[in-house]
Structures are given as C-alpha cells and as structure tokens.
Design a protein around this motif. Structure first.
Motif, PDB file in Angstrom:
ATOM      1  N   MET A 230       0.817  -1.214   0.000  1.00 16.70           N
ATOM      2  CA  MET A 230       0.000   0.000   0.000  1.00 16.70           C
ATOM      3  C   MET A 230       0.852   1.266   0.000  1.00 16.70           C
ATOM      4  O   MET A 230       0.470   2.266  -0.606  1.00 16.70           O
ATOM      5  CB  MET A 230      -0.964   0.003   1.188  1.00 16.70           C
ATOM      6  N   GLU A 231       2.001   1.247   0.654  1.00 14.76           N
ATOM      7  CA  GLU A 231       2.895   2.413   0.590  1.00 14.76           C
ATOM      8  C   GLU A 231       3.311   2.672  -0.846  1.00 14.76           C
ATOM      9  O   GLU A 231       3.328   3.811  -1.312  1.00 14.76           O
ATOM     10  CB  GLU A 231       4.127   2.192   1.474  1.00 14.76           C
ATOM     11  N   ARG A 232       3.627   1.612  -1.552  1.00 16.67           N
ATOM     12  CA  ARG A 232       4.004   1.756  -2.958  1.00 16.67           C
ATOM     13  C   ARG A 232       2.824   2.244  -3.799  1.00 16.67           C
ATOM     14  O   ARG A 232       2.957   3.114  -4.644  1.00 16.67           O
ATOM     15  CB  ARG A 232       4.526   0.437  -3.493  1.00 16.67           C
ATOM     16  N   VAL A 233       1.652   1.671  -3.550  1.00 13.48           N
ATOM     17  CA  VAL A 233       0.452   2.073  -4.286  1.00 13.48           C
ATOM     18  C   VAL A 233       0.148   3.549  -4.043  1.00 13.48           C
ATOM     19  O   VAL A 233      -0.138   4.298  -4.982  1.00 13.48           O
ATOM     20  CB  VAL A 233      -0.754   1.202  -3.856  1.00 13.48           C
ATOM     21  N   LEU A 234       0.194   3.973  -2.799  1.00 19.17           N
ATOM     22  CA  LEU A 234      -0.115   5.370  -2.485  1.00 19.17           C
ATOM     23  C   LEU A 234       0.897   6.317  -3.103  1.00 19.17           C
ATOM     24  O   LEU A 234       0.549   7.411  -3.536  1.00 19.17           O
ATOM     25  CB  LEU A 234      -0.203   5.564  -0.976  1.00 19.17           C
TER      26      LEU A 234
ATOM     27  N   THR B  22      -0.096   6.375  -6.738  1.00 19.79           N
ATOM     28  CA  THR B  22      -1.390   7.041  -6.902  1.00 19.79           C
ATOM     29  C   THR B  22      -1.272   8.548  -6.691  1.00 19.79           C
ATOM     30  O   THR B  22      -1.825   9.333  -7.446  1.00 19.79           O
ATOM     31  CB  THR B  22      -2.421   6.463  -5.912  1.00 19.79           C
ATOM     32  N   SER B  23      -0.527   8.957  -5.671  1.00 19.54           N
ATOM     33  CA  SER B  23      -0.451  10.379  -5.357  1.00 19.54           C
ATOM     34  C   SER B  23       0.411  11.156  -6.342  1.00 19.54           C
ATOM     35  O   SER B  23       0.144  12.309  -6.626  1.00 19.54           O
ATOM     36  CB  SER B  23       0.061  10.585  -3.931  1.00 19.54           C
ATOM     37  N   THR B  24       1.450  10.525  -6.882  1.00 21.65           N
ATOM     38  CA  THR B  24       2.326  11.234  -7.812  1.00 21.65           C
ATOM     39  C   THR B  24       1.884  11.072  -9.248  1.00 21.65           C
ATOM     40  O   THR B  24       2.371  11.759 -10.126  1.00 21.65           O
ATOM     41  CB  THR B  24       3.780  10.722  -7.702  1.00 21.65           C
TER      42      THR B  24
ATOM     43  N   ALA C 194      -0.028  -3.929 -16.055  1.00 27.64           N
ATOM     44  CA  ALA C 194       1.307  -4.157 -15.519  1.00 27.64           C
ATOM     45  C   ALA C 194       1.207  -4.792 -14.138  1.00 27.64           C
ATOM     46  O   ALA C 194       0.384  -4.426 -13.325  1.00 27.64           O
ATOM     47  CB  ALA C 194       2.064  -2.846 -15.419  1.00 27.64           C
ATOM     48  N   ALA C 195       2.059  -5.755 -13.878  1.00 26.86           N
ATOM     49  CA  ALA C 195       2.098  -6.417 -12.581  1.00 26.86           C
ATOM     50  C   ALA C 195       3.398  -6.055 -11.892  1.00 26.86           C
ATOM     51  O   ALA C 195       4.461  -6.178 -12.470  1.00 26.86           O
ATOM     52  CB  ALA C 195       1.995  -7.930 -12.749  1.00 26.86           C
ATOM     53  N   ASP C 196       3.292  -5.577 -10.668  1.00 28.90           N
ATOM     54  CA  ASP C 196       4.469  -5.213  -9.894  1.00 28.90           C
ATOM     55  C   ASP C 196       4.618  -6.175  -8.739  1.00 28.90           C
ATOM     56  O   ASP C 196       3.677  -6.401  -7.983  1.00 28.90           O
ATOM     57  CB  ASP C 196       4.329  -3.790  -9.346  1.00 28.90           C
ATOM     58  N   ARG C 197       5.801  -6.718  -8.611  1.00 27.34           N
ATOM     59  CA  ARG C 197       6.119  -7.603  -7.491  1.00 27.34           C
ATOM     60  C   ARG C 197       6.552  -6.724  -6.332  1.00 27.34           C
ATOM     61  O   ARG C 197       7.434  -5.893  -6.492  1.00 27.34           O
ATOM     62  CB  ARG C 197       7.230  -8.569  -7.898  1.00 27.34           C
ATOM     63  N   VAL C 198       5.969  -6.885  -5.168  1.00 25.51           N
ATOM     64  CA  VAL C 198       6.223  -5.986  -4.056  1.00 25.51           C
ATOM     65  C   VAL C 198       7.135  -6.598  -3.004  1.00 25.51           C
ATOM     66  O   VAL C 198       7.754  -5.903  -2.246  1.00 25.51           O
ATOM     67  CB  VAL C 198       4.886  -5.532  -3.406  1.00 25.51           C
ATOM     68  N   ASP C 199       7.253  -7.915  -2.947  1.00 25.55           N
ATOM     69  CA  ASP C 199       8.016  -8.573  -1.876  1.00 25.55           C
ATOM     70  C   ASP C 199       9.386  -8.028  -1.721  1.00 25.55           C
ATOM     71  O   ASP C 199      10.254  -7.928  -2.389  1.00 25.55           O
ATOM     72  CB  ASP C 199       8.076 -10.076  -2.104  1.00 25.55           C
TER      73      ASP C 199
END
Length: 135
Positions: A113-117, A120-122, A130-135
C-alpha cells in the motif's frame, strides 16, 4: 476492528471486473492486489478467496485476517494529515496466506500500500495490466 474502519465494499461482479480490467496489479507472496483510481469520495475494498486456498473454515479465517489488516491500515491512513486518495482495491488471496504469520501478512500489505499510495499520489505509472512484485 470496527466496521466503520473498513472502507466501503465493492458489491457486485461488475464492480470487481472493472477493477480487474482497468486497474493495476500488485503481487505479494500472500495475495494479488488490483487497484484502480476513482473519483469517488472514499476508497472501496473487495476480497476474494477461492476454494484453492482451502475449506470454508480456512477461507473465512483468511477473510477475517485480511479485513482486520485493511481496517487497521485505513484507520491509520484516515488519522494522517494528508487526504485519503480514492481508489478501488481488490485482494485475491493466494494459497500461501493461510499458513503465514499475521504480522508477515500485515507487513506485506502495508509495504504494498505504501508503494500504491506513492504511485497514486504522484501519478507515476499508467493504470493497466502491468504487474508489480512488491516482496
């Protein structure tokens, strides 16, 4: 956990399909997240747990754990001084979630969610497949 802490729910298959088709996918070890920006006043949330994950008891336990994590995250987000962005979020549980520690799942969700926000905000990144791996 309080119901008021949870974002509004996505209610029908049409709303879920719209997020799958137009949203961006993020992948963790425990779930796939589909996120789509919206113009609605509040974020909305949907959750799917397939039979591949386990029997009804295990699936319900996964739902309860994720609802608690999402509720805590949005409670923290609403208490922050910045406005809450508006988006639809769908989580698809993966078969590794039932055996995972609660804190590991929570950390994976918060990192995602930190990455998503940030995106989203910028306005970085384009919504799409597109698929982003977050691990």
């Amino acid at each position: 956990m309080s119901l008021k802490d949870l974002p509004e729910s996505l209610r029908n298959s049409r709303e879920f399909r719209r997020v799958y088709e137009r949203g961006r996918r993020y992948t963790t070890s425990y779930f796939n997240a589909f996120i789509m920006r919206t113009d609605l006043p509040e974020p909305r949330f949907g959750l799917t747990v397939t039979r591949k994950v386990g029997n009804a008891v295990i699936r319900y336990r996964c739902k309860r754990r994720l609802r608690q994590i999402v509720s805590g995250f949005f409670r923290d987000l609403r208490s922050a001084p910045t406005p809450v962005p508006s988006f639809d979020l769908v989580l698809n549980v993966r078969s590794s979630l039932p055996g995972a520690d609660f804190n590991e799942i929570d950390q994976a969700f918060r990192t995602m969610m930190e990455r998503v926000l940030r995106v989203t905000s910028t306005g970085e990144g384009k919504p799409g497949k597109a698929a982003d791996r977050v691990d």
